[in-house]
Structure formats: structure tokens, C-alpha cells
Design an enzyme around this catalytic site. Structure first.
Site, PDB file in Angstrom:
ATOM      1  CG  MET A   1       7.705  23.194  11.204  1.00 24.75           C
ATOM      2  SD  MET A   1       8.195  21.430  11.826  1.00 24.75           S
ATOM      3  CE  MET A   1      10.181  21.623  11.806  1.00 24.75           C
TER       4      MET A   1
ATOM      5  CG  ASN B   1      -4.770  25.773   9.401  1.00 26.90           C
ATOM      6  OD1 ASN B   1      -3.807  25.641   8.946  1.00 26.90           O
ATOM      7  ND2 ASN B   1      -5.002  26.685  10.498  1.00 26.90           N
TER       8      ASN B   1
ATOM      9  CD  GLN C   1       2.035  18.015   9.595  1.00 26.22           C
ATOM     10  OE1 GLN C   1       3.106  18.703  10.117  1.00 26.22           O
ATOM     11  NE2 GLN C   1       0.787  18.492   9.088  1.00 26.22           N
TER      12      GLN C   1
ATOM     13  CB  CYS D   1       5.490  22.465   5.479  1.00 28.54           C
ATOM     14  SG  CYS D   1       6.642  23.541   5.991  1.00 28.54           S
TER      15      CYS D   1
ATOM     16  N   PRO E   1      -0.364  21.707  13.684  1.00 23.58           N
ATOM     17  CG  PRO E   1       0.149  20.235  11.763  1.00 23.58           C
ATOM     18  CD  PRO E   1      -0.965  20.842  12.807  1.00 23.58           C
TER      19      PRO E   1
ATOM     20  NE  ARG F   1       0.076  32.699  11.669  1.00 22.37           N
ATOM     21  CZ  ARG F   1      -0.326  33.681  10.622  1.00 22.37           C
ATOM     22  NH1 ARG F   1       0.422  34.788  10.727  1.00 22.37           N
ATOM     23  NH2 ARG F   1      -1.274  33.524   9.717  1.00 22.37           N
TER      24      ARG F   1
ATOM     25  CG  HIS G   1      -3.263  27.260   5.220  1.00 25.07           C
ATOM     26  ND1 HIS G   1      -1.992  27.285   6.098  1.00 25.07           N
ATOM     27  CD2 HIS G   1      -3.832  28.294   5.210  1.00 25.07           C
ATOM     28  CE1 HIS G   1      -1.864  28.578   6.310  1.00 25.07           C
ATOM     29  NE2 HIS G   1      -2.937  29.250   5.883  1.00 25.07           N
TER      30      HIS G   1
END
Length: 323
Positions: free
Chosen positions: A14, A206, A65, A95, A12, A229, A166
Site C-alpha cells: 500500500m 514472503n 490484488q 493485510c 503488493p 520492502r 507471508h
């Protein structure tokens, strides 16, 4: 798709993984798990912004999410997501943006694992689809394995079966969201250790993964890889990973783009401006002859009044000539 197959997914992101992006990614990878941008529980429950749940049937398997920290509100939001047809509810505990911190959600919640457990339990009680968690390996000075281990133990106790990690910690002060994706060092070994010590947990990694070879290497030790990305800036990587993992023939880039035509034309009829869709297509020819002209044609023309499919055919011309 096998609901227990977590091998490949797209993170996900933004402002990036909106419904147009996800439709495009699905054409490149029939099996990848796709995720929405983070949607706050308050926007759905208090703001009644149900438009944020819009998606097409072609996007499945698809996860919503959610961000938030109120267990009751998150349960309501999860229920709305499940009723809208999402296959999974994912909870954002990763995040690091200032906006997220001010709302007491995202990576700052890693400091409050008991609250995260309460939120997860409330969502699991509200829906029958899987509730998963995406986190970092730590935040700020919480930089030892013990913190991640404790967090994971609480997630398991709350019923979490799938954890996306992550493999960077988040600095909540002093680094921008962009810097938080690049400056904190990657620590894949910490994620590997987590899987070794919690073998019953499905662990998806991730962070910094950009090639098919890296995906294969991670899958030797883990259950899944989540591309971020790299999947956005070089979306054909998704097709290459799909081919490597599942033996599917690689689609031609031109064919993928042309398969977008019915979707794009239907969206134009709905009043969607071409620029909102075409921005996600810019990386399709990344590294290929004609890629720069492809991007330039779209970037210069997509915002103009009346821009439509003809612009994409025009952009495609130099790529087709050099193919």
C-alpha cells in the site's frame, strides 16, 4: 515470460507499488511478477473507480490484488481486472490494518477459510486468468500449523494453485501494520512444511528476504520468493536477483534511471507531478557513493513547481562522478 515461472515477484504494498513504481521495477527486472497495491472490490464495483486499474503495457506480467469479502462483488471486480488486461487476480488474506479489518477483509479472513474459499471460487468462475491468494501463517492466537494446513486444504478445494505466504502471523489487536511486518517472528520452516505436504501447490514465500543468497536458499525448497520492502528501499536488488536467476547482465544504475526519462516526460505532459514518480527512485543508489546526495537532491527539489528531468540529471551527477 513463462506463465508458470513464479520464482521472483514484488509484493503488493500500500502507498508504494503504484503504476510509477511498477514501471521502474520492470526496468530493473524483466521477469519479476509485479503486483498492484490492494484495491478493494467495493471501490471498483460500487465506487466505479476504474482509474485504479490504470497501468502500462510495459508492466506485464502484472497482477491485480483485490481486497473484500463479498464473493459476488469480488467476482465483478475480478472480471473488471481481467478485462483491463491483468494477468492474474490476487486475493488479499494477509493485510492486518485496522481499516482492512473494519471492512472484513485482509488477514482477519484467515479465521473464515470457508468464506475465503467461496470468494476464490466466485472469482475463478468469473475469469480465465489465475486467481491466487496471499495469506499469513496465522492470526492472533491461531498459532499452530494445523490452522494453516486447514486453510490450505480449503484453498485447494476452491481451485487455488498458487499460494503466497507471508511467513509471520498477524496480530490483529495490539500491533500496528508496521509492527506486524517486524515483530511477529518469521517461521520459514512452517512454509517449507506446507510445500512438503502439498507438493501440488505452488508456494511463494514472503517476509524478511533481503539478499540474493536468501532468495537462492528459499528456491531450493519452494517455487518462488516475493520481495517486499527490500525491493522498494534497495530496488537494484531486483536487477541482482534477475542476474543471479536468469543469467542476465547487470544493468548500470545510471542506464536504468535514464531509461525512465521517456516515461517521466510523458507523465509530466499528462500533468503528473515529478514527486509522485521520483519518490520511488530514491533507493536506486542504496549503499553506493553519492547515494545520500542523490536522495537529498530529489527530495528537496521534486515538489517544486516546474520540476522535471533536469532535476534527476542533477541528482545523478555525484553518483556518476564516483562510479
Amino acid at each position: 515470460m513463462d506463465p508458470g515461472d513464479w520464482r521472483i515477484s514484488v509484493a503488493p504494498m500500500m502507498d508504494w507499488t503504484d503504476r510509477h513504481c511498477r514501471y521502474f521495477h520492470r526496468l530493473l527486472s524483466p521477469r519479476a511478477r509485479l503486483y498492484t497495491e490492494m484495491v478493494t472490490s467495493a471501490a471498483l464495483v460500487r465506487g466505479k473507480q476504474l482509474r485504479l486499474l490504470e497501468h502500462s503495457q510495459q508492466e506485464h506480467p502484472l497482477a491485480l490484488q483485490l481486497g473484500g469479502s463479498d464473493p459476488h462483488e469480488l467476482a465483478q471486480a475480478a472480471r473488471l481486472g481481467a478485462e483491463a488486461g491483468y494477468d492474474e487476480i490476487n486475493f488479499n488474506v494477509g493485510c492486518p490494518s485496522d481499516r482492512v479489518q473494519s471492512g472484513r477483509f485482509g488477514a482477519c479472513l484467515m479465521r473464515e477459510p470457508a468464506l475465503v474459499g467461496d470468494c476464490v471460487k466466485a472469482m475463478r468462475d468469473a475469469v480465465s486468468v489465475p486467481v491466487t491468494v496471499k495469506c499469513r501463517i496465522g492470526v492472533d492466537d491461531q498459532d499452530d500449523y494445523a490452522g494453516l494446513q486447514h486453510f490450505t486444504e480449503i484453498m485447494l478445494a476452491a481451485g487455488v494453485e498458487v499460494l503466497m505466504v507471508h511467513a509471520r502471523k498477524a496480530w490483529l489487536q495490539g500491533l500496528s501494520p508496521k509492527e506486524n511486518r517486524e515483530i511477529p517472528p518469521l517461521d520459514y520452516e512452517r512454509v517449507y512444511r506446507l510445500k512438503r505436504e502439498f507438493p501440488q501447490l505452488i508456494v511463494v514465500i514472503n517476509g524478511g528476504i533481503t539478499t540474493v543468497e536468501q532468495v537462492r536458499a528459499h528456491l531450493i525448497r519452494l517455487d518462488g520468493v516475493m520481495l517486499g520492502r527490500a525491493a522498494y528501499h534497495d530496488p537494484y536488488l531486483l536487477a541482482q536477483v534477475e542476474a543471479a536467476l536468469y543469467g542476465e547482465p547487470l544493468p548500470q544504475r545510471d542506464d536504468v534511471l535514464r531509461h525512465m526519462r521517456p516515461y517521466i516526460e510523458a507523465e509530466l505532459v499528462r500533468g503528473t507531478a515529478l514527486k509522485h514518480i521520483s519518490r520511488h527512485l530514491l533507493g536506486l543508489y542504496q549503499g553506493e557513493p553519492g547515494a545520500r546526495a542523490f536522495r537529498r537532491t530529489i527530495s528537496e527539489g521534486a515538489h517544486l513547481p516546474g520540476a522535471g528531468w533536469g532535476l534527476l540529471e542533477q541528482a545523478l551527477a555525484p553518483c556518476s562522478v564516483t562510479a
